[in-house]
Design an enzyme around this catalytic site. Structure first.
Site, PDB file in Angstrom:
ATOM      1  N   HIS A   1       0.806  -1.234   0.000  1.00 18.62           N
ATOM      2  CA  HIS A   1       0.000   0.000   0.000  1.00 18.62           C
ATOM      3  C   HIS A   1       0.830   1.269   0.000  1.00 18.62           C
ATOM      4  CE1 HIS A   1       0.938  -0.361   4.318  1.00 18.62           C
ATOM      5  NE2 HIS A   1       0.815   0.949   4.359  1.00 18.62           N
TER       6      HIS A   1
HETATM    7  C1  UD1 Z   1      -1.243   5.963   5.707  1.00 20.28           C
HETATM    8  C2  UD1 Z   1       0.150   6.394   6.173  1.00 20.28           C
HETATM    9  C3  UD1 Z   1       1.123   5.220   6.010  1.00 20.28           C
HETATM   10  C4  UD1 Z   1       0.607   3.975   6.696  1.00 20.28           C
HETATM   11  C5  UD1 Z   1      -0.825   3.660   6.245  1.00 20.28           C
HETATM   12  C6  UD1 Z   1      -1.353   2.519   7.087  1.00 20.28           C
HETATM   13  C7  UD1 Z   1       0.661   8.783   5.815  1.00 20.28           C
HETATM   14  C8  UD1 Z   1       1.368   9.757   4.966  1.00 20.28           C
HETATM   15  N1  UD1 Z   1       0.661   7.505   5.368  1.00 20.28           N
HETATM   16  O1  UD1 Z   1      -1.157   5.647   4.330  1.00 20.28           O
HETATM   17  O2  UD1 Z   1       2.362   5.570   6.597  1.00 20.28           O
HETATM   18  O3  UD1 Z   1       1.449   2.894   6.364  1.00 20.28           O
HETATM   19  O4  UD1 Z   1      -1.663   4.819   6.448  1.00 20.28           O
HETATM   20  O5  UD1 Z   1      -2.350   1.818   6.429  1.00 20.28           O
HETATM   21  O6  UD1 Z   1       0.125   9.149   6.836  1.00 20.28           O
HETATM   22  N2  UD1 Z   1      -8.481   5.327   1.808  1.00 20.28           N
HETATM   23  C9  UD1 Z   1      -9.748   4.810   1.849  1.00 20.28           C
HETATM   24  N3  UD1 Z   1     -10.249   4.453   3.076  1.00 20.28           N
HETATM   25  C10 UD1 Z   1      -9.589   4.610   4.232  1.00 20.28           C
HETATM   26  C11 UD1 Z   1      -8.289   5.158   4.162  1.00 20.28           C
HETATM   27  C12 UD1 Z   1      -7.749   5.498   2.960  1.00 20.28           C
HETATM   28  O7  UD1 Z   1     -10.407   4.670   0.833  1.00 20.28           O
HETATM   29  O8  UD1 Z   1     -10.099   4.255   5.300  1.00 20.28           O
HETATM   30  C13 UD1 Z   1      -7.908   5.704   0.488  1.00 20.28           C
HETATM   31  C14 UD1 Z   1      -8.276   7.114   0.084  1.00 20.28           C
HETATM   32  O9  UD1 Z   1      -8.398   7.139  -1.303  1.00 20.28           O
HETATM   33  C15 UD1 Z   1      -7.048   7.904   0.459  1.00 20.28           C
HETATM   34  C16 UD1 Z   1      -5.935   6.900   0.179  1.00 20.28           C
HETATM   35  O10 UD1 Z   1      -6.508   5.646   0.548  1.00 20.28           O
HETATM   36  O11 UD1 Z   1      -6.915   9.086  -0.283  1.00 20.28           O
HETATM   37  C17 UD1 Z   1      -4.677   7.130   0.961  1.00 20.28           C
HETATM   38  O12 UD1 Z   1      -4.985   7.275   2.332  1.00 20.28           O
HETATM   39  P1  UD1 Z   1      -3.975   8.066   3.308  1.00 20.28           P
HETATM   40  O13 UD1 Z   1      -4.521   8.058   4.678  1.00 20.28           O
HETATM   41  O14 UD1 Z   1      -3.560   9.363   2.704  1.00 20.28           O
HETATM   42  O15 UD1 Z   1      -2.668   7.200   3.233  1.00 20.28           O
HETATM   43  P2  UD1 Z   1      -2.440   5.642   3.406  1.00 20.28           P
HETATM   44  O16 UD1 Z   1      -2.008   5.106   2.084  1.00 20.28           O
HETATM   45  O17 UD1 Z   1      -3.597   5.012   4.076  1.00 20.28           O
HETATM   46  N1  UDP Z   2      -3.808  -5.494   9.287  1.00 15.33           N
HETATM   47  C1  UDP Z   2      -5.136  -5.890   9.474  1.00 15.33           C
HETATM   48  N2  UDP Z   2      -5.855  -6.311   8.378  1.00 15.33           N
HETATM   49  C2  UDP Z   2      -5.325  -6.367   7.135  1.00 15.33           C
HETATM   50  C3  UDP Z   2      -3.976  -5.954   6.943  1.00 15.33           C
HETATM   51  C4  UDP Z   2      -3.249  -5.517   8.043  1.00 15.33           C
HETATM   52  O1  UDP Z   2      -5.645  -5.868  10.601  1.00 15.33           O
HETATM   53  O2  UDP Z   2      -6.015  -6.756   6.193  1.00 15.33           O
HETATM   54  C5  UDP Z   2      -3.036  -5.031  10.450  1.00 15.33           C
HETATM   55  C6  UDP Z   2      -1.737  -5.781  10.662  1.00 15.33           C
HETATM   56  O3  UDP Z   2      -1.959  -6.927  11.454  1.00 15.33           O
HETATM   57  C7  UDP Z   2      -0.873  -4.732  11.346  1.00 15.33           C
HETATM   58  C8  UDP Z   2      -1.366  -3.429  10.784  1.00 15.33           C
HETATM   59  O4  UDP Z   2      -2.653  -3.690  10.211  1.00 15.33           O
HETATM   60  O5  UDP Z   2      -1.086  -4.744  12.748  1.00 15.33           O
HETATM   61  C9  UDP Z   2      -0.432  -2.907   9.717  1.00 15.33           C
HETATM   62  O6  UDP Z   2      -1.014  -1.788   9.117  1.00 15.33           O
HETATM   63  P1  UDP Z   2      -0.597  -1.258   7.691  1.00 15.33           P
HETATM   64  O7  UDP Z   2       0.096  -2.318   6.930  1.00 15.33           O
HETATM   65  O8  UDP Z   2      -1.816  -0.643   7.101  1.00 15.33           O
HETATM   66  O9  UDP Z   2       0.369  -0.040   8.039  1.00 15.33           O
HETATM   67  P2  UDP Z   2       1.943   0.105   8.338  1.00 15.33           P
HETATM   68  O10 UDP Z   2       2.302  -0.829   9.431  1.00 15.33           O
HETATM   69  O11 UDP Z   2       2.664  -0.137   7.061  1.00 15.33           O
HETATM   70  O12 UDP Z   2       2.062   1.550   8.723  1.00 15.33           O
END
Ligand code: UD1
Ligand code: UDP
Length: 372
Positions: free
Chosen positions: A214
């Site tokens: 992601h």
């Molecule tokens: C964010 C964090 C990343 C983390 C990840 C965990 C930042 C810059 N990045 O990335 O470090 O690893 O969360 O998962 O803070 N979206 C949805 N539904 C949601 C959330 C997101 O549809 O509940 C979609 C939206 O289109 C949004 C895009 O994902 O614009 C990106 O979401 P965003 O919160 O900006 O960054 P993540 O990729 O989730």
């Molecule tokens: N996770 C979850 N469901 C999923 C994928 C991940 O509950 O389908 C949990 C996973 O066990 C871990 C956390 O989400 O605890 C990791 O989050 P993510 O990969 O979104 O973010 P990152 O750690 O890269 O910031």
């Protein structure tokens, strides 16, 4: 007793602060929870409150990112709302976690309020959980966020000795830094009765590869994303293993935008609940990921991992032999998968004993135990 404000916004922050919040409830420590709304889909946020026995947030700011190149806008909008709430609630300490835009917004807002102490009397201390991680790649938004949060914090709760040494080498005062272990281990153990039911003797054990991807640098760049997927397909074919892929909403949106289809060779599914995902991890033959938390969980669950990134801020996983940082060269990804699939799963867990929350709250109560 002082009041704690927990500020969080994303899936990993909810999961990894959950043990500290649960313990605060048990110990009757006054607190308020503020969800920035960064993650908003039910499967990325709401479901975890129920699953992890957390109270629903006291505030939900519903502040979503607009576009990856507008991170200042995202962080700034959060700060404006956070300032209003913190000035109303006046907690003694703000606790943030990790390295997201929500982390940075919480950290900056609390620190800014404290600069007005001389004339307002407002003094909010800042504590950073999962401090001291570095990828040394400043092209990643997470690296900027975590460096800022670490250097603004009054208390740094670092998961390992390695992360302690990093912040000490950057000039952070030793008395601010506490090695606690990683809080995800607390929750892994807390939920063990639920996920471990699917383990021994499961017909699926070792019968598939689990994928999560992601990160902005991977999925927002079409060429890079397609290259990684090609390598993953080859790994599945070479080892005759199906690929299971609970996809982050960002990734799904990018696949639609780029016209990428994985049907026929990958099992694409919605993001999983925590215990469901842990069971999938624990049973996998191999994990392919660009997630930070998943690298850690694979390591503790003794499942080999290949990281689809150029760097990691979790070098402990590589040091113990649980993880290879494959980069994005397809040849190297395929080779790394082969190496990890045959690796003996006998490494040591570097992330602690599952009592991180106790250590964190113990320090918070000792430092801020008296009423302000
Ligand atoms: C964010 C964090 C990343 C983390 C990840 C965990 C930042 C810059 N990045 O990335 O470090 O690893 O969360 O998962 O803070 N979206 C949805 N539904 C949601 C959330 C997101 O549809 O509940 C979609 C939206 O289109 C949004 C895009 O994902 O614009 C990106 O979401 P965003 O919160 O900006 O960054 P993540 O990729 O989730
Ligand atoms: N996770 C979850 N469901 C999923 C994928 C991940 O509950 O389908 C949990 C996973 O066990 C871990 C956390 O989400 O605890 C990791 O989050 P993510 O990969 O979104 O973010 P990152 O750690 O890269 O910031």
């Amino acid at each position: 007793m002082m009041k704690i404000a927990f500020i969080f916004g994303t899936r990993p922050e909810i999961i990894k602060l959950s043990s500290v919040i649960r313990l605060s409830v048990r110990e009757k420590i006054p607190f308020v929870t503020i969800h920035t709304g960064q993650h908003y889909s039910t499967v990325m946020s709401r479901r975890f409150f129920r699953e992890l026995d957390l109270p629903m947030p006291d505030y939900n700011l519903n502040i979503r990112s607009k576009a990856p190149w507008r991170q200042g806008d995202h962080t700034g909008r959060m700060m404006m709302r956070l300032e209003q709430i913190l000035l109303k609630e006046l907690p003694g300490v703000v606790v943030v976690h990790g390295d997201t835009n929500s982390t940075l917004a919480g950290a900056l807002t609390a620190s800014k309020i404290s600069t007005t102490k001389a004339f307002t009397g407002f003094d909010i201390k800042l504590a950073h959980v999962e401090a001291g991680l570095r990828s040394y790649d400043r092209s990643m938004p997470e690296e900027i966020n975590r460096i800022m949060a670490d250097h603004l914090s009054d208390l740094l709760f670092v998961p390992t000795v390695k992360s302690r040494d990093i912040v000490l080498s950057e000039g952070v005062k030793r008395k601010k830094v506490f090695v606690t272990g990683n809080t995800f281990v607390d929750t892994l153990y807390f939920k063990r009765p639920e996920w471990s039911g699917n383990l021994p003797g499961s017909p699926d054990k070792g019968g598939y590869i689990l994928l999560t991807i992601h990160r902005q640098e991977n999925v927002d760049d079409k060429k890079r994303f397609v290259g990684i997927l090609k390598a993953i397909k080859k790994i599945g074919v070479d080892h005759k293993l199906p690929i299971i892929f609970p996809a982050h909403p960002r990734t799904v949106k990018k696949m639609e935008e780029f016209g990428i289809s994985v049907s026929g060779w990958m099992e694409l599914m919605e993001p999983c609940a925590f215990t469901e995902f842990i069971a999938l991890e624990a049973n996998a033959a191999l994990i392919l990921t660009d997630s930070g938390g998943v690298q850690e969980e694979a390591c503790v669950l003794l499942v080999p991992c290949v990281t689809l990134r150029d760097s990691t801020e979790r070098p402990e996983t590589v040091d113990v032999g649980a993880n290879i940082i494959a980069g994005i060269d397809p040849v190297n990804i395929v080779k790394s998968a082969r190496v990890m699939l045959s690796r003996k799963r006998d490494w040591k867990n570097p992330f602690g004993d599952g009592r991180a929350a106790e250590r964190i709250l113990d320090v918070l109560v000792r430092q801020f135990g008296r009423k302000k």
